[in-house]
Motif scaffolding. Structure first.
Motif, short mmCIF file in Angstrom:
data_model
loop_
_atom_site.label_atom_id
_atom_site.label_comp_id
_atom_site.label_asym_id
_atom_site.label_seq_id
_atom_site.Cartn_x
_atom_site.Cartn_y
_atom_site.Cartn_z
N ASN A 87 43.36 47.41 45.15
CA ASN A 87 42.39 47.61 46.22
C ASN A 87 42.47 46.49 47.25
N ALA A 88 42.60 45.25 46.78
CA ALA A 88 42.68 44.11 47.69
C ALA A 88 43.86 44.24 48.64
N ARG A 89 45.01 44.64 48.11
CA ARG A 89 46.21 44.77 48.93
C ARG A 89 46.09 45.98 49.87
N TYR A 90 45.47 47.05 49.38
CA TYR A 90 45.28 48.24 50.19
C TYR A 90 44.37 47.95 51.39
N ILE A 91 43.24 47.28 51.14
CA ILE A 91 42.29 46.96 52.21
C ILE A 91 42.91 45.95 53.18
N ALA A 92 43.69 45.00 52.66
CA ALA A 92 44.35 44.03 53.52
C ALA A 92 45.26 44.72 54.53
N ASN A 93 45.99 45.72 54.08
CA ASN A 93 46.88 46.47 54.97
C ASN A 93 46.10 47.22 56.04
N ILE A 102 45.02 37.98 50.66
CA ILE A 102 43.78 38.67 50.29
C ILE A 102 43.70 38.84 48.78
N GLU A 103 44.82 39.20 48.15
CA GLU A 103 44.84 39.34 46.69
C GLU A 103 44.49 38.02 46.02
N ALA A 104 45.16 36.94 46.44
CA ALA A 104 44.95 35.63 45.81
C ALA A 104 43.52 35.13 46.02
N TYR A 105 42.99 35.33 47.23
CA TYR A 105 41.63 34.87 47.54
C TYR A 105 40.62 35.61 46.66
N CYS A 106 40.74 36.92 46.61
CA CYS A 106 39.79 37.72 45.82
C CYS A 106 39.87 37.36 44.33
N LYS A 107 41.08 37.19 43.84
CA LYS A 107 41.25 36.87 42.43
C LYS A 107 40.62 35.54 42.09
N TRP A 108 40.78 34.57 43.01
CA TRP A 108 40.20 33.24 42.79
C TRP A 108 38.68 33.29 42.83
N GLY A 111 36.66 35.88 39.99
CA GLY A 111 36.70 35.38 38.61
C GLY A 111 36.62 36.46 37.55
N LEU A 112 37.32 37.56 37.76
CA LEU A 112 37.26 38.68 36.81
C LEU A 112 38.30 38.59 35.70
N GLY A 113 39.18 37.59 35.77
CA GLY A 113 40.18 37.42 34.72
C GLY A 113 41.09 38.63 34.61
N GLU A 114 41.32 39.08 33.37
CA GLU A 114 42.24 40.19 33.14
C GLU A 114 41.73 41.50 33.72
N TYR A 115 40.42 41.59 33.98
CA TYR A 115 39.87 42.82 34.57
C TYR A 115 40.35 43.04 36.00
N PHE A 116 40.87 41.99 36.64
CA PHE A 116 41.36 42.12 38.01
C PHE A 116 42.49 43.15 38.08
N ASP A 117 43.18 43.37 36.95
CA ASP A 117 44.29 44.32 36.90
C ASP A 117 43.87 45.68 36.33
N GLN A 118 42.57 45.84 36.10
CA GLN A 118 42.06 47.09 35.53
C GLN A 118 41.41 47.94 36.63
N PHE A 131 33.55 41.84 43.14
CA PHE A 131 34.83 42.09 43.81
C PHE A 131 34.63 42.43 45.29
N THR A 132 33.69 43.33 45.61
CA THR A 132 33.52 43.72 47.01
C THR A 132 32.97 42.56 47.85
N PHE A 133 32.13 41.72 47.27
CA PHE A 133 31.64 40.53 47.96
C PHE A 133 32.82 39.60 48.26
N SER A 134 33.67 39.40 47.27
CA SER A 134 34.85 38.55 47.43
C SER A 134 35.78 39.11 48.50
N LEU A 135 35.93 40.43 48.51
CA LEU A 135 36.79 41.08 49.49
C LEU A 135 36.24 40.89 50.89
N MET A 136 34.94 41.01 51.05
CA MET A 136 34.33 40.84 52.35
C MET A 136 34.54 39.42 52.88
#
Length: 219
Positions: A87-93, A102-108, A111-118, A131-136
């Motif tokens: 989603n992060a990469r999709y919205i970034a595009n 955008i992916e790295a920022y959201c992941k940092w 703080g969802l850990g392994e759930y970031f890939d779920q 996640f959506t707050f981080s994305l914004m």
């Protein structure tokens, strides 16, 4: 700048027509954060969604001459079957930004850990909000929109980290927040408005807005 010109919006509830805005005109200038006081059920979420472009007016024109965020906590723009990473990469595009950043920022931040890939469909409402707050915050808008009725996160560590970033961001950006509580607005708003009976009454200060709001809701 965000501007409403003669904007009207209403809904049919099944028994009557509920008027949210009736030929309303106002402007939010960059650098002048706005707090909107509105009793529950008067259309706070509809108003903020119209500002974001998520809902269209029945009549009138809405102009956005700056980068306006989606409402904080809004999850309609993400895809449940995709992971946070996807989603992060999709919205970034979509926004023409660097997907790696955008992916790295959201992941940092989230703080969802392994759930970031779920898939987001597996998340709790609090995890989706993080996640959506981080994305914004990663997308770096000129004007941020907050609807107090949106899903929130109860994660203390995340709230402190994200809140600190938002506070720093607001030194150079503008905030529009809608709430039924004056105490929520006083932390952010330089000017205020009151949404009542389809009209938006603009004031230069929150104190002036509170006088009308208290009279109408408590008097």
């Amino acid at each position: 700048m965000l501007e409403f010109e003669n904007v009207s919006k209403s809904f049919w509830t099944g028994t009557r027509r509920k008027v949210i805005l009736d030929r309303v005109s106002f402007r939010v200038e960059l650098g002048r954060s706005l707090g909107v006081l509105a009793p529950n059920g008067t259309g706070k979420t509809t108003l903020i969604n119209m500002m974001a472009g998520l809902e269209k007016p029945d009549e009138g024109v809405i102009r956005r001459e700056c980068r306006v965020s989606f409402p904080m906590g809004f999850t309609g723009g993400v895809v449940g079957k995709l992971s946070a990473l996807e989603n992060a990469r999709y919205i970034a595009n979509i926004y023409g930004m660097d997907p790696d950043y955008i992916e790295a920022y959201c992941k940092w931040l989230c703080g969802l850990g392994e759930y970031f890939d779920q898939p987001l469909a597996t998340y709790s409402s609090g995890m989706r909000a993080r996640f959506t707050f981080s994305l914004m915050l990663a997308l770096d808008f000129d004007m941020y929109l907050i609807d107090e009725g949106m899903p929130a996160t109860t994660d203390v560590e995340f709230n402190e980290k994200a809140g600190s970033i938002l506070k720093e961001r607001l030194r150079t950006t503008t905030l529009v927040i809608v709430s039924h509580s004056p105490s929520v607005l006083e932390k952010f708003a330089l000017q205020a408005a009151v949404l009542l009976d389809g009209q938006l009454y603009m004031f230069d200060s929150l104190e002036e807005a509170k006088q009308l709001y208290d009279y109408e809701t408590q008097g």
